[in-house]
Design a protein around this motif. Structure first.
Motif, PDB file in Angstrom:
ATOM      1  N   VAL A  72      -1.968   9.978  -6.650  1.00 11.48           N
ATOM      2  CA  VAL A  72      -1.847   8.935  -7.681  1.00 11.48           C
ATOM      3  C   VAL A  72      -0.633   8.028  -7.484  1.00 11.48           C
ATOM      4  O   VAL A  72      -0.564   6.990  -8.125  1.00 11.48           O
ATOM      5  CB  VAL A  72      -1.799   9.508  -9.116  1.00 11.48           C
ATOM      6  N   CYS A  73       0.295   8.375  -6.648  1.00 13.84           N
ATOM      7  CA  CYS A  73       1.482   7.529  -6.521  1.00 13.84           C
ATOM      8  C   CYS A  73       1.091   6.141  -6.000  1.00 13.84           C
ATOM      9  O   CYS A  73       0.616   6.013  -4.882  1.00 13.84           O
ATOM     10  CB  CYS A  73       2.526   8.142  -5.591  1.00 13.84           C
ATOM     11  N   PRO A  74       1.311   5.090  -6.804  1.00 17.16           N
ATOM     12  CA  PRO A  74       0.903   3.745  -6.381  1.00 17.16           C
ATOM     13  C   PRO A  74       1.739   3.225  -5.204  1.00 17.16           C
ATOM     14  O   PRO A  74       1.407   2.210  -4.621  1.00 17.16           O
ATOM     15  CB  PRO A  74       1.157   2.883  -7.617  1.00 17.16           C
ATOM     16  N   ASP A  75       2.824   3.920  -4.905  1.00 14.81           N
ATOM     17  CA  ASP A  75       3.750   3.439  -3.880  1.00 14.81           C
ATOM     18  C   ASP A  75       3.855   4.345  -2.661  1.00 14.81           C
ATOM     19  O   ASP A  75       4.725   4.131  -1.794  1.00 14.81           O
ATOM     20  CB  ASP A  75       5.128   3.201  -4.497  1.00 14.81           C
ATOM     21  N   CYS A  76       2.996   5.349  -2.584  1.00 17.28           N
ATOM     22  CA  CYS A  76       2.977   6.286  -1.446  1.00 17.28           C
ATOM     23  C   CYS A  76       4.353   6.911  -1.215  1.00 17.28           C
ATOM     24  O   CYS A  76       4.780   7.099  -0.073  1.00 17.28           O
ATOM     25  CB  CYS A  76       2.506   5.608  -0.161  1.00 17.28           C
TER      26      CYS A  76
END
Ligand SMILES: Cc1ncc(C[n+]2csc(CCOP(=O)(O)OP(=O)(O)O)c2C)c(N)n1
Ligand code: SF4
Ligand code: SF4
Ligand code: SF4
Ligand SMILES: [Mg+2]
Lengths: 88, 249
Positions: A72-76
């Protein structure tokens, strides 16, 4: 990507079978990963992220290396790596 | 060995961290798209088009040829690219304001003409880039800058059901689905199928992604997921609406 984005903080989790890695230079401190962790293993870290907000850290006792936070991390900013896969 | 973050190969590393706000769903949708591009091995023949709105913050997001244009017009621009060179795989990436209001005629006409392109539309229930005004997708009762007492459907109309509309007007080979960033794997599977549908030349492909906008929703992480998963999915049921090759399990 700035060189600082490549810096990471690593924790051995899941009885030493995996790594939880956070890249502070990518983390924006949104907290979405914390809410999605089925084990409530994620807490705020002393390490600051790209906007100077706290990043996250996993509790080695609780983390089962499921990868939900990474997904879920939008920023990897999170990378879960299972060690078994490395040996294969 | 140098440890790298798990970033899709098709992402442009030079421009990361990207320009979206903390917790923005655009990042998750573009991660799903990036992984789909990698897995299909189409980076070299992709053209990515982004719209006006926060979607334009992706103008330097991928290591693929990219164009940016105005509200919903990304659809006809990508239709032009596809018609000029059908070998290319094109994605028109836009917001709900661009795709369903200001430029909605383009979505309607591309679906009707059965253009062999993929449209990926991010539904965050507001005009995000301009500060959170009401969009066609704003939920009944939802407060925005232009609906300070909540959207009153008797005055401001009902939410736009995009995939349902596209499913109704598109043709046999079309692929239509609605995914959510809360169900990442499924969203990625839908995006992949939409790209494969274009690659097979079957027909128009459309995916709406239910997304998050913590900045304009003024929500913390817990409230952000709750609004998406408890409220938005009730108004906008995720799933596949038109599948030439059968549904996802
Ligand atoms: C023709 C035209 N009208 C209005 C605007 C101002 N404008 C810029 S972004 C935007 C809202 C975009 O909302 P949406 O498509 O939902 O994208 P989001 O920012 O929510 O991702 C508007 C109205 C514009 N750029 N062009
Ligand atoms: S890998 Fe799973 S258990 Fe471990 S911190 Fe992430 S979400 Fe929690
Ligand atoms: S989801 Fe990613 S950016 Fe947000 S707090 Fe977690 S690691 Fe940081
Ligand atoms: S305003 Fe909303 S949609 Fe735009 S970048 Fe910020 S969180 Fe994302
Ligand atoms: Mg929007």
């Amino acid at each position: 990507m700035e060189k600082t984005a490549l810096k990471y903080v690593e924790k051995e989790v899941h009885q030493g079978k995996a790594f939880f890695r956070i890249f502070p230079g990518l983390c924006k401190g949104c907290g979405l990963c914390r809410e999605k962790c089925p084990e409530e293993a994620i807490s705020w870290s002393e390490e600051l992220g790209v906007y100077g907000t706290p990043t996250v850290v996993a509790d080695p006792e609780k983390c089962i290396a499921c990868g939900a936070c990474e997904q879920v991390c939008p920023d990897c900013a999170i990378a879960i790596e299972r060690k078994a896969k490395e040996k294969e | 060995m140098e440890v790298m973050p798990k970033i899709p190969k098709s992402w442009n590393l030079e421009t990361k961290p990207h320009k979206f706000c903390p917790g923005c769903g655009h990042g998750m949708v573009l991660k799903a798209l990036g992984q789909a591009i990698d897995e299909l091995g189409i980076q070299d023949r992709m053209v990515f088009g982004c719209d006006i709105g926060c979607s334009l913050l992706s103008w330097d997001f991928f290591n693929v040829d990219t164009v940016q244009t105005h509200h919903g017009r990304t659809t006809p621009v990508m239709v032009g690219v596809k018609r000029a060179n059908p070998e290319l795989i094109v994605v028109a990436y836009m917001g709900d304001g661009g795709g369903y209001a200001i430029g909605s005629q383009h979505l309607v006409n591309a679906a009707t003409r059965d253009d062999k392109i993929t449209v990926l539309l991010v539904n965050n229930t507001n005009y995000a880039m301009t500060g959170g005004q009401m969009a066609p997708t704003t939920m009944p009762g939802q407060k925005t800058e232009t609906t300070p007492y909540g959207r009153d459907v008797s005055e401001a109309g009902y939410p736009m059901m995009g995939p349902e509309m596209v499913a109704a007007i598109s043709h046999e080979g079309a692929y239509v689905a609605r995914g959510s960033v809360a169900k990442f794997r499924r969203l990625k599977a839908y995006i992949k199928k939409a790209l494969e549908n274009q690659m097979a030349g079957r027909g128009f492909s459309f995916v709406e992604a239910l997304s998050t906008c913590p900045t304009n929703w003024r929500t913390n992480a817990q409230q952000t997921w709750a609004f998406l998963e408890d409220q938005m999915t009730k108004q906008y049921p995720p799933g596949e609406l038109k599948t030439p090759t059968g549904k996802e399990a």
